[in-house]
Design an enzyme around this catalytic site. Sequence first.
Site, PDB file in Angstrom:
ATOM      1  CB  SER A 123      64.115  31.226  55.426  1.00  0.00           C
ATOM      2  OG  SER A 123      65.232  30.407  55.661  1.00  0.00           O
ATOM      3  CG  ASP A 263      67.449  31.004  47.843  1.00  0.00           C
ATOM      4  OD1 ASP A 263      67.925  30.695  48.956  1.00  0.00           O
ATOM      5  OD2 ASP A 263      66.338  31.538  47.698  1.00  0.00           O
ATOM      6  CG  HIS A 290      67.893  32.524  51.925  1.00  0.00           C
ATOM      7  ND1 HIS A 290      67.073  31.516  51.447  1.00  0.00           N
ATOM      8  CD2 HIS A 290      67.676  32.571  53.279  1.00  0.00           C
ATOM      9  CE1 HIS A 290      66.399  30.990  52.459  1.00  0.00           C
ATOM     10  NE2 HIS A 290      66.739  31.613  53.571  1.00  0.00           N
TER      11      HIS A 290
END
Length: 313
Positions: A123, A263, A290
Amino acid sequence: MTAKPSHPATEGEIDFDAPNAGKPCKTWYKIVGSLDSPSLPLIILHGGPGATHIYLTPLTDLYEKYGIPIIFYDQVGCGRSTHFQEKMGDDSFWTFDLFYQELDNLIDHFKLREKGFFLLGQSWGGMLGGAWACRRPKGLKKLVLASGPASIRLMSKGSKLLLAQLPPDVRKAIEDCEQRGDFESLEFEEASAVFYKRHVCRLDPMPEDVQEAFKNLKEDPTSYMTMQGPSEFVITGNFKDWEVGQDASNIEVETLLTNGKYDEVTDLSIEPWAKFIPKVKWVTFENSSHMSHYEDRDRFMEVCGNFLLGTSS
């Protein structure tokens, strides 16, 4: 409760001279395995900013299954590292360069430049790791960018497409809250939770460590609010215009890109990495959003482990 680890682990702190900090600063770390192992260690960059390493603890599987030592650390501003709540909104302090320097400090502390190391960023950690790798740092051997966008503009564009697919009442609640600038109400929290359950972590119940990461962000949102903004899809912070662009062509090492089919970091924002990095492989996990390291855990570890060790998957 999370089971007690069966692997050797050591914890400690590293002094870090954070620029313009105004006080002593420390970076907390945890090593799983031994840095004396013949295997190159894997340094983990967590997301947020400010989510702490906790939600990435499944990556210890890479030690248990592949013998790769793992270095976790909490970036400054969160977890067990030094906090800076007094610097809320300080764009001159919360910069990519702050986190570059912290990462370099950790690498030099463990004297990893000569031996070499792997790096995995997830991320925000993927943004950080990819941007840092563009500097061609000494010692970096392979890079994994897991659900890390190459462009915030493209991530926001992808988020709008995902938001448009939410139920009408949820979408309207989010739009109304955005118009009012109301990001702390129960209404916004409940509507956002629908997005999060679809595009951040689809497991029900959400794993305790992922819940803990969100709790950490809520308890000290300083870095997140300053750099990102009030939510995953309302990005108003100082990296809102960030994109790596052609700088990604400076990444010399083999790089693995990953994201999930559902995602929040859609293919749109992964594509620039794939376009510009010379030696690149991209894997999308069909059962994930995610948090592929949780949602499709075995496959994620297989793909990453085989990539890092140079075997086929």
